[in-house]
Design an enzyme around this catalytic site. Sequence first.
Site, PDB file in Angstrom:
ATOM      1  CB  THR A  64      -0.940   0.026   1.235  1.00 48.83           C
ATOM      2  OG1 THR A  64      -0.133  -0.117   2.413  1.00 48.83           O
ATOM      3  CG2 THR A  64      -1.973  -1.069   1.182  1.00 48.83           C
ATOM      4  CE1 TYR A 101     -12.247  -5.307   2.718  1.00 45.36           C
ATOM      5  CE2 TYR A 101     -10.519  -6.939   3.048  1.00 45.36           C
ATOM      6  CZ  TYR A 101     -11.737  -6.396   3.404  1.00 45.36           C
ATOM      7  OH  TYR A 101     -12.460  -6.946   4.442  1.00 45.36           O
ATOM      8  CB  THR A 103      -7.525   1.113  -4.330  1.00 44.48           C
ATOM      9  OG1 THR A 103      -7.344   2.525  -4.269  1.00 44.48           O
ATOM     10  CG2 THR A 103      -6.775   0.616  -5.555  1.00 44.48           C
ATOM     11  CE1 TYR A 127      -2.157   0.019  -3.202  1.00 38.80           C
ATOM     12  CE2 TYR A 127      -3.466   1.887  -3.943  1.00 38.80           C
ATOM     13  CZ  TYR A 127      -3.324   0.778  -3.141  1.00 38.80           C
ATOM     14  OH  TYR A 127      -4.328   0.400  -2.275  1.00 38.80           O
ATOM     15  CE  LYS A 131      -5.441  -3.310  -3.963  1.00 38.00           C
ATOM     16  NZ  LYS A 131      -5.300  -4.377  -2.912  1.00 38.00           N
TER      17      LYS A 131
HETATM   18  N1  NAP Z   1      -4.801   2.331   2.905  1.00 35.34           N
HETATM   19  C1  NAP Z   1      -5.641   2.900   2.054  1.00 35.34           C
HETATM   20  O1  NAP Z   1      -5.821   4.128   2.024  1.00 35.34           O
HETATM   21  C2  NAP Z   1      -6.430   2.049   1.092  1.00 35.34           C
HETATM   22  C3  NAP Z   1      -7.280   2.692   0.169  1.00 35.34           C
HETATM   23  C4  NAP Z   1      -8.016   1.906  -0.704  1.00 35.34           C
HETATM   24  C5  NAP Z   1      -7.912   0.526  -0.677  1.00 35.34           C
HETATM   25  N2  NAP Z   1      -7.063  -0.056   0.216  1.00 35.34           N
HETATM   26  C6  NAP Z   1      -6.932  -1.521   0.179  1.00 35.34           C
HETATM   27  O2  NAP Z   1      -7.420  -2.059   1.401  1.00 35.34           O
HETATM   28  C7  NAP Z   1      -6.700  -3.242   1.733  1.00 35.34           C
HETATM   29  C8  NAP Z   1      -6.168  -3.150   3.149  1.00 35.34           C
HETATM   30  O3  NAP Z   1      -5.340  -1.992   3.222  1.00 35.34           O
HETATM   31  P1  NAP Z   1      -4.860  -1.365   4.603  1.00 35.34           P
HETATM   32  O4  NAP Z   1      -5.218   0.065   4.578  1.00 35.34           O
HETATM   33  O5  NAP Z   1      -5.302  -2.232   5.734  1.00 35.34           O
HETATM   34  O6  NAP Z   1      -3.299  -1.478   4.347  1.00 35.34           O
HETATM   35  P2  NAP Z   1      -2.085  -1.619   5.366  1.00 35.34           P
HETATM   36  O7  NAP Z   1      -2.445  -1.047   6.688  1.00 35.34           O
HETATM   37  O8  NAP Z   1      -0.886  -1.145   4.638  1.00 35.34           O
HETATM   38  O9  NAP Z   1      -2.022  -3.192   5.545  1.00 35.34           O
HETATM   39  C9  NAP Z   1      -1.520  -4.033   4.555  1.00 35.34           C
HETATM   40  C10 NAP Z   1      -0.772  -5.137   5.244  1.00 35.34           C
HETATM   41  O10 NAP Z   1      -0.175  -5.957   4.237  1.00 35.34           O
HETATM   42  C11 NAP Z   1       1.132  -6.259   4.660  1.00 35.34           C
HETATM   43  N3  NAP Z   1       2.041  -6.591   3.587  1.00 35.34           N
HETATM   44  C12 NAP Z   1       2.640  -5.776   2.682  1.00 35.34           C
HETATM   45  N4  NAP Z   1       3.474  -6.480   1.898  1.00 35.34           N
HETATM   46  C13 NAP Z   1       3.406  -7.776   2.329  1.00 35.34           C
HETATM   47  C14 NAP Z   1       4.037  -8.967   1.948  1.00 35.34           C
HETATM   48  N5  NAP Z   1       4.926  -9.009   0.947  1.00 35.34           N
HETATM   49  N6  NAP Z   1       3.724 -10.107   2.603  1.00 35.34           N
HETATM   50  C15 NAP Z   1       2.847 -10.099   3.628  1.00 35.34           C
HETATM   51  N7  NAP Z   1       2.220  -8.996   4.051  1.00 35.34           N
HETATM   52  C16 NAP Z   1       2.490  -7.841   3.407  1.00 35.34           C
HETATM   53  C17 NAP Z   1       1.609  -5.014   5.379  1.00 35.34           C
HETATM   54  O11 NAP Z   1       2.686  -5.335   6.213  1.00 35.34           O
HETATM   55  P3  NAP Z   1       3.769  -4.216   6.572  1.00 35.34           P
HETATM   56  O12 NAP Z   1       3.054  -3.231   7.423  1.00 35.34           O
HETATM   57  O13 NAP Z   1       4.834  -5.008   7.246  1.00 35.34           O
HETATM   58  O14 NAP Z   1       4.195  -3.618   5.251  1.00 35.34           O
HETATM   59  C18 NAP Z   1       0.364  -4.616   6.145  1.00 35.34           C
HETATM   60  O15 NAP Z   1       0.306  -5.241   7.408  1.00 35.34           O
HETATM   61  C19 NAP Z   1      -5.613  -3.385   0.664  1.00 35.34           C
HETATM   62  O16 NAP Z   1      -6.061  -4.258  -0.345  1.00 35.34           O
HETATM   63  C20 NAP Z   1      -5.487  -1.977   0.093  1.00 35.34           C
HETATM   64  O17 NAP Z   1      -5.026  -1.985  -1.240  1.00 35.34           O
HETATM   65  C21 NAP Z   1      -6.329   0.665   1.119  1.00 35.34           C
END
Ligand code: NAP
Length: 290
Positions: A64, A101, A103, A127, A131
Amino acid sequence: MRRPTILVTGAQGQIGFELARLLLPHGEVVALDRAALDLADPDAIVAAVRGVKPALIVNAGAYTAVDRAETEPALAHAVNSRAPGIFAEEAKRLGAVLIHYSTDYVFDGTQTSPYPEDAPTGPQNVYGASKLEGECAIAAAGAHALVLRTSWVYGLRGRNFLLTIRRLAAERDELAVVADQFGVPNWSRALAEATARIVGAGLPALAARCGLYHLSCTGEASWHDFARAIVGAAPRPRIIPIATADYPTPARRPAYGVLATARFEAAFGFALPDWRKALANCVGSPAETA
Ligand SMILES: NC(=O)c1ccc[n+]([C@@H]2O[C@H](COP(=O)([O-])OP(=O)(O)OC[C@H]3O[C@@H](n4cnc5c(N)ncnc54)[C@H](OP(=O)(O)O)[C@@H]3O)[C@@H](O)[C@H]2O)c1
């Protein structure tokens, strides 16, 4: 009846952390964080799914880091495009349901009214492209899958806009915040609660509602509006509106990413609240720091 096994990825992420707790009433939850499952490793994904044999996979892990993805496209692709495709193939093989999920960054941001699910996509950065490829890989696998697009996720843990503004507000008298990008802030817990609610209807009901949905709070905000709402009535810091052009970032961001949520509401019979209400609920909730 035997409780279904639910595999949750990204267990330390904003949404994944909430899911690991909120899904407990609905099955035996196996929540894997990065240390337990590297989503960039296809063999590890296959081994994890075949070992756990879940009836439901909720893939909340993702790459992300929107700006960093510009210089790490291969890793972003591995985690956001290839991994979801593998989960979908494995879900199909097992007869499991997949929730994933995505985006608003799959869109180009040129629209000025909320994007429905079938609006043409046009990601503006690595990104968003990764996605979108993940969505396509899931569709190609032909599994029972629900893809939930959301936007601007925040919460009381992790890295997000709410915590950044709070930190800067404690340090500075003035904050310059972009006022010409529009979207909808979404509290991670509200998204996880909505996910748990649709899971709670039962896996057959979920499987019957496969497809692409927009899951978001209602309303609309600029980052400037969001920052002002976070700071609230406090006289300091002053939140100064600036243009995107005055805040250059490695990744280009869509100017508009409001998601139309009518399809989700029609399928599942409920809507998320206005983003300001969700923000008030979040800041009034006990901090989750585990
Ligand atoms: N954040 C946003 O604003 C946003 C907006 C729209 C959609 N989304 C979508 O919503 C979903 C959840 O997002 P979120 O906001 O909860 O994101 P987040 O807080 O960044 O959580 C994503 C998790 O995935 C882990 N991760 C990253 N690379 C990895 C790898 N190679 N192997 C295993 N784990 C890994 C991260 O670990 P680390 O922390 O160690 O990197 C983190 O714990 C995702 O599909 C994202 O694309 C998010």
